[in-house]
Structures are given as C-alpha cells and as structure tokens.
Enzyme design. Structure first.
Site, PDB file in Angstrom:
ATOM      1  N   CYS A 108       0.870  -1.177   0.000  1.00  0.00           N
ATOM      2  CA  CYS A 108       0.000   0.000   0.000  1.00  0.00           C
ATOM      3  C   CYS A 108       0.908   1.228   0.000  1.00  0.00           C
ATOM      4  O   CYS A 108       2.016   1.173  -0.530  1.00  0.00           O
ATOM      5  CB  CYS A 108      -0.951  -0.027   1.196  1.00  0.00           C
ATOM      6  SG  CYS A 108      -0.131   0.019   2.801  1.00  0.00           S
ATOM      7  N   ARG A 113      -2.436  -0.445   5.378  1.00  0.00           N
ATOM      8  CA  ARG A 113      -3.546  -1.080   4.661  1.00  0.00           C
ATOM      9  C   ARG A 113      -3.162  -2.455   4.134  1.00  0.00           C
ATOM     10  O   ARG A 113      -3.998  -3.356   4.055  1.00  0.00           O
ATOM     11  CB  ARG A 113      -4.017  -0.187   3.507  1.00  0.00           C
ATOM     12  CG  ARG A 113      -4.807   1.013   3.993  1.00  0.00           C
ATOM     13  CD  ARG A 113      -5.184   1.917   2.855  1.00  0.00           C
ATOM     14  NE  ARG A 113      -4.046   2.760   2.524  1.00  0.00           N
ATOM     15  CZ  ARG A 113      -3.983   3.559   1.470  1.00  0.00           C
ATOM     16  NH1 ARG A 113      -4.977   3.607   0.606  1.00  0.00           N
ATOM     17  NH2 ARG A 113      -2.919   4.310   1.262  1.00  0.00           N
TER      18      ARG A 113
END
Length: 148
Positions: A108, A113
C-alpha cells in the site's frame, strides 16, 4: 532479511471477515502468518521467485504511480468520512488470483492497509503472503521502478 510475523492485533470486521480480537489464539482459529520484505527484497521475489504484486491503495494513488506489473484492488476507499472497507475486495482478489497458493507481495502507501489486506486474505486461505515494508513510498523512495 524477511521476517515471519503473525497478525494478532485488535481489528474490526472488514469485508465480511472478522479480524483477530486479541493477541491470543483459540484452537478454532488459524493465526494469519506472513513475511515482511523491504522493497529491494520484494523486487527480488517479484523478479525471480514468481510473486505477483497486489497493490491495495486507492485507484487514484495507483494511477499516480505503481510498481511495474502490479495489480490494483483497493482494500478501503478514502472519503470525507475517512476509510471505509471495499466490500468487493476479497471477491476481486479471488477473480485475479483464484489459487490460494498464489505467491503475493501485498503493498500500500506505507504498510498499514497492506496488513489489513493480508489479514483478510490469510483468513480466506491464502498462504504465501509478503507485506511490503514501508509500502510504495519506500519503494519509490529507494529508486525502484515506477510506472504511471
């Protein structure tokens, strides 16, 4: 050097799959295990080990620059109210990578994330997952190839 890491942090339910609620593990749950790799290590996995790069940033972030041959499936959407889960995340990944044995580098922007995505994927049965430590920011910052 890559390290094995288990995901056992408290997290909310996401994309229909509940996250670990504590550091302990019950006999009925399998703890998500992944490896961490710095960008240069990840690049070697992608070039020589047959790994695929799953970029879980937003489509806008991906369009601004991404690793060559990476595939984009956002794990969350960013809006005025903050982050909201992409309810189709797992289904989209399953279409792209139907084999649970697929070797994936998950990245990410900075690494947060991608850990959420790895937890979802591991709970769905994916077994060869590598988190890109430092995310795309570190990848680009180290001068590794970037496409737009």
């Amino acid at each position: 050097m890559m390290q094995l890491r288990s995901l056992a942090r408290a997290r909310p339910t996401f994309a229909g799959i509940s996250f670990r609620q504590s550091r302990s593990i019950s006999a009925s749950r399998v703890m998500a295990v992944h490896k961490d790799a710095l960008p240069q290590e990840a690049q070697q996995l992608l070039k020589g080990e047959g790994y695929k790069y799953l970029d879980v940033r937003t489509t806008e972030e991906f369009a601004a620059g991404h690793a060559p041959s990476s595939v984009n499936v956002p794990v969350v959407f960013l809006g005025s109210g903050g982050m909201s889960p992409n309810p189709a995340f797992l289904a989209e990944v399953e279409k792209l990578f139907p084999s649970r044995a697929e070797s994936l580098v998950v990245g990410c922007k900075s690494g947060r994330r991608s850990l959420m995505a790895i937890d979802v994927l591991a709970q769905a049965g994916y077994v060869d997952l590598v988190n890109l430590t430092g995310g795309f920011d570190l990848w680009a910052g180290q001068g590794l190839p970037v496409e737009k």
